[in-house]
Design an enzyme around this catalytic site. Sequence first.
Site, mmCIF file in Angstrom:
data_model
loop_
_atom_site.group_PDB
_atom_site.id
_atom_site.type_symbol
_atom_site.label_atom_id
_atom_site.label_comp_id
_atom_site.label_asym_id
_atom_site.label_seq_id
_atom_site.Cartn_x
_atom_site.Cartn_y
_atom_site.Cartn_z
ATOM 1 C CB SER A 162 0.714 -38.447 35.046
ATOM 2 O OG SER A 162 0.893 -39.845 35.196
ATOM 3 C CE LYS A 163 7.455 -34.879 36.016
ATOM 4 N NZ LYS A 163 6.865 -34.051 37.057
ATOM 5 N NE ARG A 164 0.481 -43.177 37.016
ATOM 6 C CZ ARG A 164 -0.443 -43.735 36.234
ATOM 7 N NH1 ARG A 164 -0.283 -44.963 35.803
ATOM 8 N NH2 ARG A 164 -1.527 -43.065 35.897
ATOM 9 N N GLY A 184 5.565 -41.692 30.802
ATOM 10 C CA GLY A 184 6.782 -41.369 30.053
ATOM 11 C C GLY A 184 6.979 -39.869 30.028
#
Length: 484
Positions: A253-255, A257
């Site tokens: 996920s966006k976490r 990167g």
Amino acid sequence: MEKVRVRFAPSPTGPLHIGGARSALFNYLIARKYKGEMVLRIEDTDLERSSKESEENIFSSLKWLGIDWDEGPDIGGKFAPYRQTERLDIYTKYAQQLIENGQAFYCFCSEEELEKDRQEAMAKGETPKYSGRCRNLTEEQRQKFLAEGRKPVVRFKVPETGEVVIEDLVRGTVRFENEGIGDFVIVKSDGIPTYNFAVVIDDHLMEISHVVRAEEHLSNTPRQILIYEAFGWEKPVFAHISLILGKDKTKMSKRHGATSVVQYRELGYLPEAVVNFLALLGWSPQEEEEIFTMEELIQKFSLDRVAKNPAVFDMEKLRWINGYYIRHTSIERLTELAIPILEKAGYLPSELTEKEYEWVKLIVTAVQEKLHSLNEILDYMPIFTGEKVELENEEAKAVLEEEQVPQVIELLRTKLAEMHTLEPEGVKKALKEIVKESKLGGRKVYMPIRVALTGQMHGPELYYIIPVLGKELIEKRLANTLHK
Ligand code: GLU
């Protein structure tokens, strides 16, 4: 084998994600390997979340990766249209057919009623599923609901017994009991089909032979298979490819990167590196080798070497692969790619003179071996720009205090003054001459020059740095570092 027809069917609800790009790539490789056809279908039935902008992003991201298609919304094809919102009357017709055959029915249940059913099932410790309330409405009841202004959905009548068996090319045999499925919605009250319905109609009409998609759709597959069976249609072969996890083993996920293709593009990844990396996310080649061009992937790829277990997105590996491709591509191409990065960071104007272009080219040549992504070029820019130089540490300071330094710098000044233009070959020669004439040995010459010019003990080759800096800046930097 019958003709291989595969499809990539993204929902245009955001930029093309790395996971979507991998599905597209696997489908593309299969299409090209078996001389089949690749269909691009836009599944835009989520009217609120779909956008033209996302669609454009999907097209351009795929093109950037070098993935093309034989049929699609932009180029048409024999089963056009390829955008689901342009096919609504087709879905209505097939839903109607199921209703007429008693395989689907209008359901007038309100949200409140359905919620109440859910609560009751949960209170009894059962898994909530549709109660079947509207399964057998009489014509009279139907008319009454319509008169009340209720807008029905269409539900598929799931057989109460039996099971769906999926022979998945990646996951093996997977079974789902019909009993747990519950009559599901195929057309919403606004007349828009649900994903599970539209996908079957389209895959059938578009003669898709293999459905290769993300594992998260495995749980949707039994519903889809029931629809194929209701129509008496032949099913495609299914292959559900594993989730992509981050290094910490949670879903990517966006976490973790950057998650979209366009972000990698902006960070200075080369498309062939991203393709190579994506291919290895779940697929493993027979040999140890890990570097593959698209052509090689087309030859070597096969679904039977796609792993069941989740693929882990290893950023270091992507960087390593990208570094490989950066080292093996032309300076001209890297220069073109570096220009917008340098421009954005304020190192270049929007229109370049020839001299500025050559300057970038030299910098790119200097750092090519060191980069893992093109935007890392920015880390090196302080070496190449600005009058002020910071000595990086005590060690660097000590280098400039060595006794031979004045002599070395003097020789450097003399040599540079003798040179009409500074270019790498000439500078390399001049530096060698300084070593020879001073009889000091390489380290005692190169190190102080490097530190005096850049403040650092390590970095790109001096014979690139010197031409990039040019005589004027070199003089300023020497004055700056030597007279502190
Ligand atoms: N529109 C679906 C998605 O983007 C497609 C799934 C499929 O390939 O069937 O997830």
